[in-house]
Design a protein around this motif. Structure first.
Motif, PDB file in Angstrom:
ATOM      1  N   PHE A 149      -0.794   4.971  -2.852  1.00 43.69           N
ATOM      2  CA  PHE A 149      -0.284   3.619  -2.637  1.00 43.69           C
ATOM      3  C   PHE A 149       0.799   3.273  -3.651  1.00 43.69           C
ATOM      4  O   PHE A 149       1.895   2.817  -3.285  1.00 43.69           O
ATOM      5  N   MET A 150       0.539   3.510  -4.926  1.00 47.33           N
ATOM      6  CA  MET A 150       1.489   3.139  -5.968  1.00 47.33           C
ATOM      7  C   MET A 150       2.735   4.012  -5.947  1.00 47.33           C
ATOM      8  O   MET A 150       3.831   3.542  -6.297  1.00 47.33           O
ATOM      9  N   GLU A 151       2.621   5.248  -5.530  1.00 44.12           N
ATOM     10  CA  GLU A 151       3.806   6.112  -5.402  1.00 44.12           C
ATOM     11  C   GLU A 151       4.770   5.529  -4.367  1.00 44.12           C
ATOM     12  O   GLU A 151       5.988   5.485  -4.586  1.00 44.12           O
ATOM     13  N   ILE A 152       4.221   5.054  -3.254  1.00 44.94           N
ATOM     14  CA  ILE A 152       5.050   4.452  -2.208  1.00 44.94           C
ATOM     15  C   ILE A 152       5.620   3.117  -2.681  1.00 44.94           C
ATOM     16  O   ILE A 152       6.804   2.815  -2.462  1.00 44.94           O
ATOM     17  N   ILE A 153       4.801   2.321  -3.348  1.00 49.92           N
ATOM     18  CA  ILE A 153       5.240   1.024  -3.863  1.00 49.92           C
ATOM     19  C   ILE A 153       6.386   1.197  -4.861  1.00 49.92           C
ATOM     20  O   ILE A 153       7.376   0.450  -4.837  1.00 49.92           O
ATOM     21  N   ASN A 154       6.275   2.169  -5.734  1.00 54.22           N
ATOM     22  CA  ASN A 154       7.338   2.402  -6.721  1.00 54.22           C
ATOM     23  C   ASN A 154       8.628   2.856  -6.044  1.00 54.22           C
ATOM     24  O   ASN A 154       9.719   2.462  -6.464  1.00 54.22           O
ATOM     25  N   LYS A 155       8.499   3.651  -5.003  1.00 53.51           N
ATOM     26  CA  LYS A 155       9.684   4.087  -4.264  1.00 53.51           C
ATOM     27  C   LYS A 155      10.345   2.881  -3.595  1.00 53.51           C
ATOM     28  O   LYS A 155      11.575   2.732  -3.615  1.00 53.51           O
ATOM     29  N   ALA A 156       9.521   1.992  -3.031  1.00 51.72           N
ATOM     30  CA  ALA A 156      10.046   0.783  -2.385  1.00 51.72           C
ATOM     31  C   ALA A 156      10.742  -0.127  -3.391  1.00 51.72           C
ATOM     32  O   ALA A 156      11.788  -0.720  -3.101  1.00 51.72           O
ATOM     33  N   ALA A 157      10.166  -0.234  -4.584  1.00 47.46           N
ATOM     34  CA  ALA A 157      10.721  -1.123  -5.614  1.00 47.46           C
ATOM     35  C   ALA A 157      12.121  -0.681  -6.047  1.00 47.46           C
ATOM     36  O   ALA A 157      12.981  -1.524  -6.331  1.00 47.46           O
ATOM     37  N   LYS A 158      12.352   0.602  -6.086  1.00 46.16           N
ATOM     38  CA  LYS A 158      13.662   1.110  -6.483  1.00 46.16           C
ATOM     39  C   LYS A 158      14.738   0.755  -5.458  1.00 46.16           C
ATOM     40  O   LYS A 158      15.924   0.675  -5.795  1.00 46.16           O
ATOM     41  N   ILE A 159      14.321   0.541  -4.218  1.00 45.81           N
ATOM     42  CA  ILE A 159      15.269   0.234  -3.144  1.00 45.81           C
ATOM     43  C   ILE A 159      15.400  -1.265  -2.919  1.00 45.81           C
ATOM     44  O   ILE A 159      16.497  -1.811  -2.792  1.00 45.81           O
ATOM     45  N   TRP A 160      14.260  -1.962  -2.891  1.00 53.84           N
ATOM     46  CA  TRP A 160      14.225  -3.369  -2.498  1.00 53.84           C
ATOM     47  C   TRP A 160      13.981  -4.335  -3.652  1.00 53.84           C
ATOM     48  O   TRP A 160      14.071  -5.554  -3.474  1.00 53.84           O
ATOM     49  N   GLY A 161      13.663  -3.803  -4.823  1.00 53.85           N
ATOM     50  CA  GLY A 161      13.367  -4.664  -5.967  1.00 53.85           C
ATOM     51  C   GLY A 161      11.865  -4.837  -6.174  1.00 53.85           C
ATOM     52  O   GLY A 161      11.058  -4.566  -5.285  1.00 53.85           O
ATOM     53  N   ASN A 162      11.509  -5.308  -7.351  1.00 51.84           N
ATOM     54  CA  ASN A 162      10.105  -5.406  -7.727  1.00 51.84           C
ATOM     55  C   ASN A 162       9.504  -6.743  -7.279  1.00 51.84           C
ATOM     56  O   ASN A 162       9.177  -7.617  -8.080  1.00 51.84           O
ATOM     57  N   SER A 163       9.371  -6.897  -5.977  1.00 52.26           N
ATOM     58  CA  SER A 163       8.774  -8.093  -5.394  1.00 52.26           C
ATOM     59  C   SER A 163       8.145  -7.698  -4.068  1.00 52.26           C
ATOM     60  O   SER A 163       8.820  -7.120  -3.207  1.00 52.26           O
ATOM     61  N   PHE A 164       6.845  -8.002  -3.900  1.00 51.77           N
ATOM     62  CA  PHE A 164       6.112  -7.545  -2.734  1.00 51.77           C
ATOM     63  C   PHE A 164       5.318  -8.682  -2.106  1.00 51.77           C
ATOM     64  O   PHE A 164       4.722  -9.496  -2.800  1.00 51.77           O
ATOM     65  N   THR A 165       5.332  -8.704  -0.795  1.00 50.14           N
ATOM     66  CA  THR A 165       4.563  -9.680  -0.029  1.00 50.14           C
ATOM     67  C   THR A 165       3.199  -9.093   0.301  1.00 50.14           C
ATOM     68  O   THR A 165       3.104  -7.938   0.730  1.00 50.14           O
ATOM     69  N   TYR A 166       2.158  -9.903   0.097  1.00 54.36           N
ATOM     70  CA  TYR A 166       0.812  -9.482   0.488  1.00 54.36           C
ATOM     71  C   TYR A 166       0.290 -10.411   1.572  1.00 54.36           C
ATOM     72  O   TYR A 166       0.410 -11.636   1.468  1.00 54.36           O
ATOM     73  N   THR A 167      -0.273  -9.821   2.608  1.00 49.33           N
ATOM     74  CA  THR A 167      -0.835 -10.576   3.717  1.00 49.33           C
ATOM     75  C   THR A 167      -2.301 -10.216   3.883  1.00 49.33           C
ATOM     76  O   THR A 167      -2.650  -9.030   3.897  1.00 49.33           O
ATOM     77  N   LEU A 168      -3.146 -11.226   3.996  1.00 48.85           N
ATOM     78  CA  LEU A 168      -4.580 -11.005   4.213  1.00 48.85           C
ATOM     79  C   LEU A 168      -4.982 -11.625   5.542  1.00 48.85           C
ATOM     80  O   LEU A 168      -4.739 -12.808   5.788  1.00 48.85           O
ATOM     81  N   ILE A 169      -5.593 -10.790   6.399  1.00 47.60           N
ATOM     82  CA  ILE A 169      -6.091 -11.259   7.690  1.00 47.60           C
ATOM     83  C   ILE A 169      -7.557 -10.870   7.818  1.00 47.60           C
ATOM     84  O   ILE A 169      -8.107 -10.149   6.979  1.00 47.60           O
ATOM     85  N   ASN A 170      -8.200 -11.333   8.886  1.00 47.37           N
ATOM     86  CA  ASN A 170      -9.575 -10.958   9.197  1.00 47.37           C
ATOM     87  C   ASN A 170      -9.582  -9.893  10.276  1.00 47.37           C
ATOM     88  O   ASN A 170      -8.684  -9.818  11.111  1.00 47.37           O
ATOM     89  N   SER A 171     -10.650  -9.082  10.290  1.00 47.98           N
ATOM     90  CA  SER A 171     -10.746  -8.053  11.337  1.00 47.98           C
ATOM     91  C   SER A 171     -10.843  -8.687  12.725  1.00 47.98           C
ATOM     92  O   SER A 171     -10.457  -8.053  13.717  1.00 47.98           O
ATOM     93  N   ASP A 172     -11.321  -9.915  12.809  1.00 44.05           N
ATOM     94  CA  ASP A 172     -11.355 -10.620  14.096  1.00 44.05           C
ATOM     95  C   ASP A 172      -9.957 -10.888  14.647  1.00 44.05           C
ATOM     96  O   ASP A 172      -9.805 -11.165  15.842  1.00 44.05           O
ATOM     97  N   ASP A 173      -8.952 -10.830  13.786  1.00 45.06           N
ATOM     98  CA  ASP A 173      -7.578 -11.052  14.224  1.00 45.06           C
ATOM     99  C   ASP A 173      -7.011  -9.852  14.971  1.00 45.06           C
ATOM    100  O   ASP A 173      -5.941  -9.949  15.588  1.00 45.06           O
ATOM    101  N   LEU A 174      -7.707  -8.716  14.920  1.00 47.42           N
ATOM    102  CA  LEU A 174      -7.211  -7.479  15.508  1.00 47.42           C
ATOM    103  C   LEU A 174      -7.850  -7.252  16.876  1.00 47.42           C
ATOM    104  O   LEU A 174      -9.037  -7.513  17.077  1.00 47.42           O
ATOM    105  N   VAL A 175      -7.041  -6.755  17.796  1.00 48.38           N
ATOM    106  CA  VAL A 175      -7.567  -6.454  19.135  1.00 48.38           C
ATOM    107  C   VAL A 175      -7.281  -4.999  19.474  1.00 48.38           C
ATOM    108  O   VAL A 175      -6.454  -4.360  18.853  1.00 48.38           O
TER     109      VAL A 175
END
Length: 204
Positions: free
Chosen positions: A178-204
């Protein structure tokens, strides 16, 4: 718990009117899925997941689903309250630019809370997460995205003290990925990340 597909996660995010990042080159979507089947009971297990979806340089999609908890462990719900208002339980929602790479407890690299988040506060220590709108607080509470065990290749089974509201991955190797991918993303897009939390009931 069984995991999901990227298509399911994307559909749930768009259905809620949230932003889905689909640019090429590691424009990552970090989405936690809280297990609705527990009905708010404190299981003290890693029975949620944190997913990571992104397109590579060629535009091909990649998807990871990591075993995790989005809820605090039983130590903080039963034994020791860190806050007089009760233990923090992250409220479902999309938090734009909420996290950045930094040290968790000054020890190792993780995603640290950078902007205010909404949490429920549950202080009655009854082994049920009370997610009540009147008990929602908003602020900087150190709701980080980090790992449990430090043992290389290891995986934690019980949450216990690992989360007092943080989003925590059970498996050391999965968090490393996870962190290897995050660090790669940060080098391209900057050190700012959006986190989204949903419930499993939201998935179909």
């Amino acid at each position: 718990m069984s995991c999901y597909t990227r298509e399911q996660i994307e559909a749930a995010i768009l259905n809620k009117g949230y932003k889905w990042f689909d640019s090429k080159n590691y424009d990552v979507n970090i989405v936690g899925v809280r297990n609705s089947k527990t009905h708010g009971q404190v299981t003290n297990k890693f029975d949620d997941c944190i997913t990571l979806s992104y397109r590579d340089e060629s535009g091909d999609w990649h998807f990871h689903c990591f075993k995790a908890t989005t809820d605090p462990g039983s130590h903080w719900t039963e034994t020791q309250l860190l806050n007089k208002n009760g233990v923090a339980i992250l409220k479902e929602g999309q938090y734009r630019g909420s996290h950045k790479i930094g040290l968790h407890q000054g020890k190792y690299e993780a995603l640290r809370q950078a902007k205010a988040l909404k949490v429920y506060r549950d202080g009655n220590q009854d082994d049920v997460y009370d997610m009540i709108e009147e008990n929602v607080h908003e602020g900087i509470y150190g709701i980080n995205i980090h790992r449990a065990t430090s043992r290389v290749g290891g995986e934690s089974v019980q949450v216990d003290k690992w989360s007092a509201g943080c989003q925590v991955m059970a498996n050391n190797s999965e968090f490393k990925t996870f962190m290897e991918i995050i660090n790669k993303a940060a080098k391209i897009w900057g050190n700012s990340f959006t986190y989204t939390l949903i419930n499993s009931d939201d998935l179909v």
